[in-house]
Design a protein around this motif. Structure first.
Motif, PDB file in Angstrom:
ATOM      1  N   TYR A  58       0.815  -1.212   0.000  1.00 39.03           N
ATOM      2  CA  TYR A  58       0.000   0.000   0.000  1.00 39.03           C
ATOM      3  C   TYR A  58       0.855   1.272   0.000  1.00 39.03           C
ATOM      4  N   ALA A  59       2.147   1.121  -0.195  1.00 38.78           N
ATOM      5  CA  ALA A  59       3.048   2.280  -0.158  1.00 38.78           C
ATOM      6  C   ALA A  59       2.959   3.078  -1.451  1.00 38.78           C
ATOM      7  N   PRO A  60       3.130   4.431  -1.378  1.00 38.46           N
ATOM      8  CA  PRO A  60       3.138   5.251  -2.600  1.00 38.46           C
ATOM      9  C   PRO A  60       4.271   4.829  -3.535  1.00 38.46           C
ATOM     10  N   ASN A  61       4.063   5.022  -4.808  1.00 35.89           N
ATOM     11  CA  ASN A  61       5.066   4.615  -5.800  1.00 35.89           C
ATOM     12  C   ASN A  61       6.269   5.543  -5.819  1.00 35.89           C
ATOM     13  N   GLN A  62       6.048   6.849  -5.650  1.00 37.92           N
ATOM     14  CA  GLN A  62       7.142   7.811  -5.710  1.00 37.92           C
ATOM     15  C   GLN A  62       7.822   7.917  -4.342  1.00 37.92           C
ATOM     16  N   LEU A  63       9.165   7.907  -4.362  1.00 36.56           N
ATOM     17  CA  LEU A  63       9.935   7.887  -3.123  1.00 36.56           C
ATOM     18  C   LEU A  63       9.672   9.112  -2.260  1.00 36.56           C
ATOM     19  N   VAL A  64       9.579  10.294  -2.876  1.00 39.63           N
ATOM     20  CA  VAL A  64       9.408  11.511  -2.085  1.00 39.63           C
ATOM     21  C   VAL A  64       8.091  11.477  -1.309  1.00 39.63           C
ATOM     22  N   TRP A  65       7.047  10.907  -1.911  1.00 36.86           N
ATOM     23  CA  TRP A  65       5.763  10.810  -1.220  1.00 36.86           C
ATOM     24  C   TRP A  65       5.799   9.734  -0.137  1.00 36.86           C
ATOM     25  N   LEU A  66       6.601   8.697  -0.362  1.00 39.41           N
ATOM     26  CA  LEU A  66       6.764   7.663   0.660  1.00 39.41           C
ATOM     27  C   LEU A  66       7.471   8.235   1.892  1.00 39.41           C
ATOM     28  N   ILE A  67       8.523   9.021   1.665  1.00 33.38           N
ATOM     29  CA  ILE A  67       9.219   9.670   2.779  1.00 33.38           C
ATOM     30  C   ILE A  67       8.286  10.622   3.505  1.00 33.38           C
ATOM     31  N   ALA A  87       7.216  10.483   7.440  1.00 31.90           N
ATOM     32  CA  ALA A  87       7.444  11.620   8.341  1.00 31.90           C
ATOM     33  C   ALA A  87       6.152  12.066   9.012  1.00 31.90           C
ATOM     34  N   VAL A  88       5.056  12.096   8.271  1.00 32.76           N
ATOM     35  CA  VAL A  88       3.758  12.500   8.838  1.00 32.76           C
ATOM     36  C   VAL A  88       3.318  11.517   9.919  1.00 32.76           C
ATOM     37  N   PRO A 142      17.429   0.930   3.706  1.00 31.91           N
ATOM     38  CA  PRO A 142      16.547   1.205   4.858  1.00 31.91           C
ATOM     39  C   PRO A 142      16.769   2.572   5.498  1.00 31.91           C
ATOM     40  N   LEU A 143      17.948   3.183   5.326  1.00 33.99           N
ATOM     41  CA  LEU A 143      18.192   4.500   5.906  1.00 33.99           C
ATOM     42  C   LEU A 143      17.323   5.573   5.258  1.00 33.99           C
ATOM     43  N   ILE A 144      16.903   5.342   4.019  1.00 34.28           N
ATOM     44  CA  ILE A 144      16.111   6.343   3.306  1.00 34.28           C
ATOM     45  C   ILE A 144      14.783   6.596   4.003  1.00 34.28           C
ATOM     46  N   LEU A 145      14.225   5.580   4.659  1.00 29.87           N
ATOM     47  CA  LEU A 145      12.993   5.758   5.423  1.00 29.87           C
ATOM     48  C   LEU A 145      13.277   5.875   6.918  1.00 29.87           C
ATOM     49  N   GLY A 146      14.320   5.225   7.384  1.00 33.82           N
ATOM     50  CA  GLY A 146      14.606   5.199   8.815  1.00 33.82           C
ATOM     51  C   GLY A 146      15.036   6.534   9.369  1.00 33.82           C
ATOM     52  N   ILE A 147      15.890   7.252   8.651  1.00 32.55           N
ATOM     53  CA  ILE A 147      16.379   8.535   9.161  1.00 32.55           C
ATOM     54  C   ILE A 147      15.265   9.587   9.226  1.00 32.55           C
ATOM     55  N   ILE A 193       7.850  18.951   5.996  1.00 34.40           N
ATOM     56  CA  ILE A 193       8.258  19.379   4.644  1.00 34.40           C
ATOM     57  C   ILE A 193       9.773  19.422   4.533  1.00 34.40           C
ATOM     58  N   MET A 194      10.438  20.034   5.515  1.00 37.38           N
ATOM     59  CA  MET A 194      11.897  20.154   5.454  1.00 37.38           C
ATOM     60  C   MET A 194      12.572  18.781   5.539  1.00 37.38           C
ATOM     61  N   ILE A 195      12.077  17.935   6.441  1.00 41.12           N
ATOM     62  CA  ILE A 195      12.666  16.596   6.573  1.00 41.12           C
ATOM     63  C   ILE A 195      12.469  15.799   5.292  1.00 41.12           C
ATOM     64  N   THR A 196      11.289  15.876   4.706  1.00 38.94           N
ATOM     65  CA  THR A 196      11.021  15.138   3.469  1.00 38.94           C
ATOM     66  C   THR A 196      11.941  15.581   2.346  1.00 38.94           C
ATOM     67  N   LEU A 197      11.978  16.879   2.097  1.00 40.17           N
ATOM     68  CA  LEU A 197      12.756  17.386   0.964  1.00 40.17           C
ATOM     69  C   LEU A 197      14.258  17.200   1.163  1.00 40.17           C
ATOM     70  N   LEU A 198      14.733  17.503   2.364  1.00 37.15           N
ATOM     71  CA  LEU A 198      16.175  17.463   2.591  1.00 37.15           C
ATOM     72  C   LEU A 198      16.702  16.031   2.717  1.00 37.15           C
ATOM     73  N   THR A 199      15.941  15.149   3.357  1.00 37.43           N
ATOM     74  CA  THR A 199      16.414  13.765   3.405  1.00 37.43           C
ATOM     75  C   THR A 199      16.371  13.137   2.014  1.00 37.43           C
ATOM     76  N   TYR A 200      15.392  13.484   1.220  1.00 32.95           N
ATOM     77  CA  TYR A 200      15.315  12.981  -0.161  1.00 32.95           C
ATOM     78  C   TYR A 200      16.544  13.412  -0.965  1.00 32.95           C
ATOM     79  N   CYS A 201      17.031  14.629  -0.690  1.00 33.05           N
ATOM     80  CA  CYS A 201      18.184  15.150  -1.428  1.00 33.05           C
ATOM     81  C   CYS A 201      19.522  14.724  -0.826  1.00 33.05           C
TER      82      CYS A 201
END
Length: 495
Positions: free
Chosen positions: A380-389, A393-394, A427-432, A478-486
């Protein structure tokens, strides 16, 4: 009496929910678990219920595996006890000792007052001063201790100026100042591994269960910019929107703050020596990889922390004064920077809690439970990584509003690891981002200890904390999502 009744009722409800969860798990077995995994899942449900509803002290619950794992045939005692001595636990222990020395000799207050004096005390400068001072200190000392140190300073300033403002102006200023130190303390803890327990808990989990070593430098490289930008955005939100207008303080309040700074006097020998050890630890943490490469040393963040902690017990204080900053510390100032009597203020329970969380996570992983949960959620996870992060976070920040952020990280880390592996992600991409968001709750007093401390002043209406905290939560997500994605691909070497 009402509070006692509410606590008693909460514990009864929590115990009922925990028992019902175990019974339903036994009856329906939703993940089709075999005998040993089923026992492990019930132990996990019992521990989670006790943590979430605070049925017992959290460190006591963390000791359950030592009794239940061998008794139920889940794991041997030796393997069960091993995570309680994980290297990351000793890293945090070393950080605790350094923080104790800083607090004992009043170094934190000197740092705070110097920062406030340099940022200025006119208009929004005073707000910036308190936020920066709190942020910088909470990078190295627990968020709770940082807020407890800044809290009486803010209250004293408000007491000095209370008769010089109209009631609505005073209410606006005191809400801004009190909330600023709570949120800055929460955010400052994100920047370093030792800044807040959830960071240390996740780093320990990554090392113990994923065989991924996150160095002090790597964490700071990624998370310090995130924390700093969140702090800046919070400052803008406070000054340009939530508390628009100059947070002006009177000359009397300014003189009071300057008086505190002058009363500190010149640097004492103990302060200088503690500062040197503190700077040495920070320097070695940041440059560890260079020393390892040049001299082939088996140098670790844990080793550095414990070495610097040992120095505090070895190096004399160089002072014969008896005016300790905190009467709870040892009065033998003529001896060493730290004495063992000082360690009664150590948060020993947190270290046990880490061990219990790591042990539970390892048990869930080794019995295959996390893999099954991860497969289910990944569907059930979103397909795009940024939306998954963003979704992670939410969920994390909302959960942290109502439960301990340490327990939350211990619960979510293995689940998100399984989701990551199912989706073929590091796993760090979602864990952090989950770990960072767990420390950013701003809406409710129980969200974090700093929130509770400033709310206890009785000067912050709950409606104000809800409104301002919602804005802080949105900024943080918002900041955590965008900055961790980058930024996280820098750490993981992936996109």
């Amino acid at each position: 009496m009402q509070t006692l009744y509410q606590s008693w009722t909460r514990r009864h409800i929590g115990a009922g929910v925990a028992i019902l969860s175990i019974l339903l798990n036994l009856m329906f077995n939703p993940f089709h678990l075999e005998n040993i995994p089923m026992r492990m899942s019930n132990v996990a449900l019992l521990m989670l219920g006790c943590w979430i509803f605070e049925l017992l002290p959290m460190p006591v619950v963390a000791l359950f595996p030592i009794v239940l794992f061998p008794l139920l045939g889940i794991e041997s005692l030796g393997k069960t006890a091993a995570p309680y001595a994980d290297p990351v636990i000793f890293l945090f222990m070393g950080g605790f000792f350094i923080a104790l020395a800083i607090e004992k000799w009043g170094l934190h207050k000197r740092i705070a007052m110097n920062i406030i004096a340099r940022t200025g005390m006119k208009g929004n400068q005073i707000l910036l001063g308190f936020m920066v001072a709190t942020f910088m200190i909470s990078m190295w000392i627990s968020n709770t201790a940082t807020t407890l140190m800044m809290f009486p300073i803010v209250l004293s300033v408000l007491k000095v100026i209370q008769h010089q403002y109209k009631p609505d102006e005073l209410a606006k200023l005191q809400t801004a100042l009190l909330l600023s130190i709570a949120y800055a303390s929460n955010i400052g803890g994100l920047a370093t591994i030792v800044g807040t327990p959830p960071n240390t808990a996740y780093v320990g989990y990554a090392l113990q269960n994923l065989n991924i070593r996150i160095s002090f430098f790597e964490w700071t490289l990624i998370c310090f910019p995130i924390a700093l930008l969140i702090l800046y955005m919070i400052y803008l939100a406070f000054t340009k929107w939530l508390f628009r207008g100059q947070q002006e303080i009177s000359s009397e309040a300014e003189n009071y703050l300057l008086g505190i700074k002058r009363a500190l006097g010149p640097w004492t020998q103990p302060e200088k020596r503690v500062m040197l050890i503190f700077l040495a630890a920070a320097f070695l943490w940041m440059t560890k990889d260079v020393w390892v490469y040049l001299f082939k040393l088996d140098l670790s963040d844990t080793g550095i922390a414990i070495f610097c902690a040992i120095l505090l017990f070895v190096i004399p204080s160089g002072s014969s004064e008896t005016n300790l900053t905190d009467t709870d510390f040892s009065s033998d100032k003529s001896s060493y920077l730290l004495t063992w009597e000082d360690t009664h203020k150590m948060a020993w329970g947190i270290l046990i809690l880490f061990g219990g969380g790591l042990t539970m996570a390892k048990g869930l992983e080794s019995t295959g439970i996390m893999q099954r949960i991860g497969d289910f959620l990944a569907a059930y996870a979103p397909n795009q990584l940024v939306w998954l992060i963003f979704m992670v976070a939410v969920i994390s920040i909302l959960l942290s509003e109502v439960m301990s952020n340490i327990a939350q990280v211990m619960i979510m880390a293995p689940i998100l690891t399984s989701v990551s592996y199912t989706l073929e992600l590091n796993p760090l991409i979602l864990g952090i981002p989950m770990t960072l968001a767990a420390s950013c709750a701003g809406m409710l007093p129980m969200g974090t200890p700093p929130n509770a401390i400033v709310f206890s002043s009785g000067k912050i209406p709950l409606s104000s904390m809800l409104k301002v905290g919602l804005v802080i939560n949105v900024i943080s997500v918002i900041m955590i999502t965008l900055l961790t994605y980058c930024l996280i691909p820098i750490l993981t070497g992936t996109r």
